[in-house]
Design a protein around this motif. Structure first.
Motif, PDB file in Angstrom:
ATOM      1  N   SER B 166      28.058  16.236  42.130  1.00  0.00           N
ATOM      2  CA  SER B 166      27.238  16.610  40.977  1.00  0.00           C
ATOM      3  C   SER B 166      25.849  16.017  41.150  1.00  0.00           C
ATOM      4  CB  SER B 166      27.830  16.076  39.676  1.00  0.00           C
ATOM      5  OG  SER B 166      29.196  16.341  39.617  1.00  0.00           O
ATOM      6  N   ILE B 168      22.243  15.462  38.952  1.00  0.00           N
ATOM      7  CA  ILE B 168      21.511  15.573  37.692  1.00  0.00           C
ATOM      8  C   ILE B 168      20.056  15.280  37.998  1.00  0.00           C
ATOM      9  CG2 ILE B 168      21.278  14.757  35.333  1.00  0.00           C
ATOM     10  CD1 ILE B 168      24.139  13.728  35.506  1.00  0.00           C
ATOM     11  N   ILE B 183      21.479  20.240  35.813  1.00  0.00           N
ATOM     12  CA  ILE B 183      22.748  19.774  36.361  1.00  0.00           C
ATOM     13  C   ILE B 183      23.312  20.827  37.313  1.00  0.00           C
ATOM     14  CG2 ILE B 183      25.055  18.978  35.777  1.00  0.00           C
ATOM     15  CD1 ILE B 183      23.807  18.524  32.904  1.00  0.00           C
TER      16      ILE B 183
END
Lengths: 273, 296
Positions: B166, B168, B183
């Motif tokens: 992930s 961000i 995101i």
């Protein structure tokens, strides 16, 4: 010391935030008046000041400080101020073969070794405040002032090495000894769109911005030269403040006078109103 | 999606918070530390850019007994005699050893503050290798790292971000304490979800999402929308009945010059004025002989 700037930063020589890393930067303008401000401010606040003057001679700084009401020569005598005069130090490194003086400017012989010696000089000078001789005055938290770090780039030190140096200064002065650090960095060119490959001063400015807790960025007016407004300064608090705000930005215009400087909100210069 | 990520990174997950000089991602990183501590996780922080006091100061309200700080801040390059952790120790063996020094009932979460500091001194391939080994190694459950994207070349940022499950990316928002988070989440099945949210962080490091900016990616078409006739509820008529069409055919358009119109215009009624016209010599104007002196 400019009282108007003190009220903007909400500090006074009697009460100021400790452990701050203040970055003063300029772009196509001159922010050295802020260095003189911080120098006289911390001397009045009875801090132990270590000043790396790489740009001008001691007599220059002394003359300016005299106008701001502080005597550097006296402070030096009392042991409050430790002044590293970059110009004469570098001359002695280059002219003499023997290691007679301090080794702080050793990087001039071989810039690839980094600024470890310079850091060690600072560490020894700021941490010696406690153990003075009998009768010596007690000084407050240590303060490191650098005018300016971009000169180190011109002397052949890489931006990475300067960032390492500033990291160590922050860890020692700001974090360990709860003092303050003020560094000036200058950028010449136009602001470039970030693509990660920029060299030298731009990279240094970005790296220092990531490290610092407060930035004062001085720029010329976008509309060009003006006799009554010398430029604008952007104040940005990057650490979480007590009032819970994340990053706070304020923009002021300024005019430098003979014995001080005035700061005012945009468009409220006496020449306009 | 930000609250979901705060709730817990999957095992073997690697999350990167990308920031730039204009907005620091450290507050969000602290929110992640805070959230993990509140979940009763064991958190190991590898701190290059801030001291332990600074970190603990910010996390006053959370249970910090499960927080282990590894000091790489005071001496990351070994300039003094007794460095606690230097940047050159950033490899799989050292880090596993470091995390396993304190025994936990379950794998810990490793926080790296920041990856930029390491990338400035260790070559990117070595950093990527270490991160990949840590992901697979089992000593840590998840890794959360801060990356100052504007400090590195684009390729370096790209290769580190490729490892992450992930990412961000934070940027300053329009108003004072708001920020925008972009995101990108890669799930194990290979599906990539992207989202953009406006958030702010309160003093106790709780994250509140204000609104979603947009939904990037293929939007599912509404099945009802397909059936709907766009001409259903119009204020005017699109089709003609037979009588209407006949009436339309009969209508004389204004530019058609019919016989009645002609007579009505030419034979005006009594009492109206008439124009009498007598041609004179000027009317006999010949363009080829303007002076009228040629004997043609």
């Amino acid at each position: 010391m400019y009282t108007e700037l003190n009220s903007i930063l909400s500090t006074t020589p009697d009460s100021f935030t400790q452990g701050e890393f203040i970055l003063v930067s300029d772009r196509q303008s001159d922010a050295s008046f802020l260095i003189h401000h911080f120098l006289s401010f911390y001397l009045r606040a009875r801090c132990k000041v270590c000043f790396l003057g790489l740009v001008q001679s001691f007599s220059h700084y002394n003359a300016v400080s005299q106008r701001l009401g502080v005597s550097l020569a006296q402070a030096k005598e009392k042991g409050q101020l430790i002044f590293l005069e970059g110009l004469t130090e570098s001359l002695s490194v280059l002219s003499q073969e023997t290691n007679s003086g301090s080794q702080a400017m050793d990087f001039l012989r071989d810039p690839t070794v980094g600024l470890r010696r310079l850091y060690e000089f600072i560490r020894s000078s700021v941490s010696s405040s406690g153990g003075g001789e009998d009768g010596a005055e007690e000084w407050g938290p240590p303060v490191l002032l650098v005018d300016d770090v971009s000169v180190l780039l011109s002397l052949g030190v890489s931006a990475e090495a300067v960032l390492d140096f500033s990291h160590y200064c922050r860890a020692t002065v700001c974090s360990q000894l709860q003092g303050n650090t003020v560094m000036l960095v200058r950028c010449d060119g136009e602001e470039v769109v970030d693509d990660g490959d920029d060299e030298g001063s731009e990279r240094l400015l970005k790296g220092l911005t990531h490290q610092c807790s407060l930035t004062l960025h001085v720029q010329g007016l976008p509309t060009g030269y003006c006799r009554d407004i010398h430029g604008q300064v952007e104040v940005c608090w990057r650490r979480r403040q007590g009032d819970g705000q994340n990053t706070q930005k304020k923009l002021f215009q300024y005019k430098v006078h003979d014995k001080g400087a005035s700061f005012f909100a945009r468009g409220t210069s006496s020449a306009v109103l | 999606m930000l609250p979901e990520l705060l709730l817990g990174t999957d095992a073997g997950g690697f999350l990167i918070i990308r920031d730039s000089a204009s907005y620091s991602g450290r507050h969000l990183l602290k929110s992640f530390i805070n959230a993990a501590l509140n979940r009763e996780e064991y958190v190991h922080v590898l701190g290059f850019e801030g001291s332990e006091e600074e970190l603990r100061d910010g996390l006053k309200g959370s249970p910090t007994q499960r927080l282990h700080f590894h000091n790489a801040f005071t001496d990351p390059l070994g300039w003094t005699d007794h460095p606690a952790f230097t940047v050159y120790q950033f490899n799989f063996e050292e880090l596993t050893h470091l995390v396993k020094q304190t025994s936990h009932p379950k794998p810990a979460i490793l926080i790296i503050d920041s990856l930029s500091w390491i990338l400035r001194h260790v070559s990117p391939p070595a950093v990527c290798k270490t991160l990949q080994q840590l992901k697979k190694g089992g000593a840590v459950r998840a890794i959360i790292g801060l990356l100052h994207a504007d400090m590195h070349q684009r390729g370096t940022v790209g290769s580190v971000c490729h490892l992450a499950s992930s990412i961000i990316t934070v940027a300053p928002g329009m108003k004072g304490d708001e920020a925008v988070a972009k995101i990108t989440k890669r799930s194990k099945s290979g599906k990539v979800i992207q989202d953009e949210e406006i958030f702010n962080i309160k003093e106790d490091f709780t994250v509140t999402v204000q609104s979603k900016l947009s939904h990037i990616g293929p939007k599912q078409p509404d099945p009802e929308e397909k059936e709907m006739d766009p001409t259903a509820n119009l204020t005017f008529n699109l089709r003609l009945s037979d009588t209407e069409r006949e009436a339309k055919g009969k209508l004389a358009l204004p530019f058609v010059f019919s016989k009645e119109k002609k007579t009505a215009l030419l034979h005006s009624g009594p009492g109206s004025g008439r124009i009498l016209y007598e041609p004179d010599a000027n009317d006999d104007y010949d363009q080829e002989d303007p002076d009228d002196d040629l004997d043609v």
